[in-house]
Design a protein around this motif. Structure first.
Motif, short mmCIF file in Angstrom:
data_model
loop_
_atom_site.label_atom_id
_atom_site.label_comp_id
_atom_site.label_asym_id
_atom_site.label_seq_id
_atom_site.Cartn_x
_atom_site.Cartn_y
_atom_site.Cartn_z
N LEU A 116 0.82 -1.21 0.00
CA LEU A 116 0.00 0.00 0.00
C LEU A 116 0.85 1.26 0.00
N SER A 117 2.02 1.20 0.62
CA SER A 117 2.96 2.31 0.59
C SER A 117 4.37 1.75 0.70
N ASN A 209 -9.18 3.95 8.21
CA ASN A 209 -9.34 4.11 6.77
C ASN A 209 -8.03 3.76 6.07
N ARG A 211 -6.78 4.40 3.08
CA ARG A 211 -6.10 5.51 2.41
C ARG A 211 -5.45 6.47 3.40
N ASP A 212 -6.15 6.71 4.51
CA ASP A 212 -5.59 7.58 5.54
C ASP A 212 -4.38 6.94 6.19
N VAL A 214 -2.25 5.07 4.72
CA VAL A 214 -1.13 5.29 3.79
C VAL A 214 -0.52 6.66 4.02
#
Length: 225
Positions: A116-117, A209, A211-212, A214
């Motif tokens: 993811l990152s 979350n 995305r958060d 990341v």
């Protein structure tokens, strides 16, 4: 006449049961298996294969279909990375040495994680299949998050869902489970805790979350440089 009607009803009921079983088995397979029209596998040997790709979560096996129609299967030990795309989004998976969640074991084996990152600390993810009672409340607390792409219900008893499990890959090549992301990451922040909390608050980020998460991990890498 009545016997004929009764016989027809019985046959109809069996047909319904049969179709239900086929549907359930098909959806169960779809929950456990992901398929993409485009994939690229980079092997540890340096070879690269491209084509439609199937990932079997439970077995941790990736299968790629070559242009000639042949299918090759690979375990994490043979793969450097694989990337998949549905035409809109792409995802990258890499193998990491992992103790399969057994905190009391020193034995580790390679397993696939979605990247993811990337950075000094990398946020990675695995997915597992869970079965929960349809009559129970939502299971969003604790370790992992749930979504239901192909969930099915049998007589109102249960539903099978995909559970997202988040991890950190650390600079010393360890995999740390984020069982409670807020608590676990705040423990990691240490002396940077005040700065990180200010960043998270200013950007209204949520530890629950993906995305958060990341953004949180990426910012921590940035201020640690």
């Amino acid at each position: 006449m009545m016997k004929s009607v009764s016989k027809s009803i019985i046959i109809f009921i069996f047909l319904l049961i049969g179709f239900s079983c086929i549907s359930i088995n098909s959806q169960a397979q779809r929950v456990d298996i992901q398929e993409w029209p485009k994939g690229r596998v980079v092997l540890t040997s340096g070879d690269t294969l491209s084509g439609p790709l199937t990932y079997h979560r439970t077995e941790d096996i990736v299968r790629v279909t070559s242009p000639d129609g042949s299918i090759q299967a690979f375990a994490p030990v043979n793969v450097a990375s694989f990337t998949v795309s549905d035409g809109r989004f792409s995802q990258t998976f890499k193998p990491y040495m992992w103790n399969r969640g057994n905190d009391y074991s020193d034995y580790k084996a390679p397993a696939f994680f979605e990247q993811l990152s990337d950075g000094n600390y990398s946020l990675v993810k695995r997915e597992t299949i869970v079965r929960r009672n349809m009559n129970a409340g939502p299971m969003y607390a604790g370790y992992g998050r749930y979504y239901d792409p192909y969930g099915y219900n049998t007589m109102g008893r249960y539903v099978e869902q995909v559970q997202e499990l988040f991890y950190l890959h650390t600079p010393d090549n360890n995999i740390i489970a984020l069982r409670k992301p807020k608590r676990d990451l705040e423990d990691l922040f240490g002396k940077k805790s005040k700065e990180m909390k200010a960043f998270i608050s200013a950007n209204k980020l949520d530890y629950d979350n993906a995305r958060d998460l990341v953004l949180i991990v990426s910012h921590y890498n940035k201020i640690m440089q």
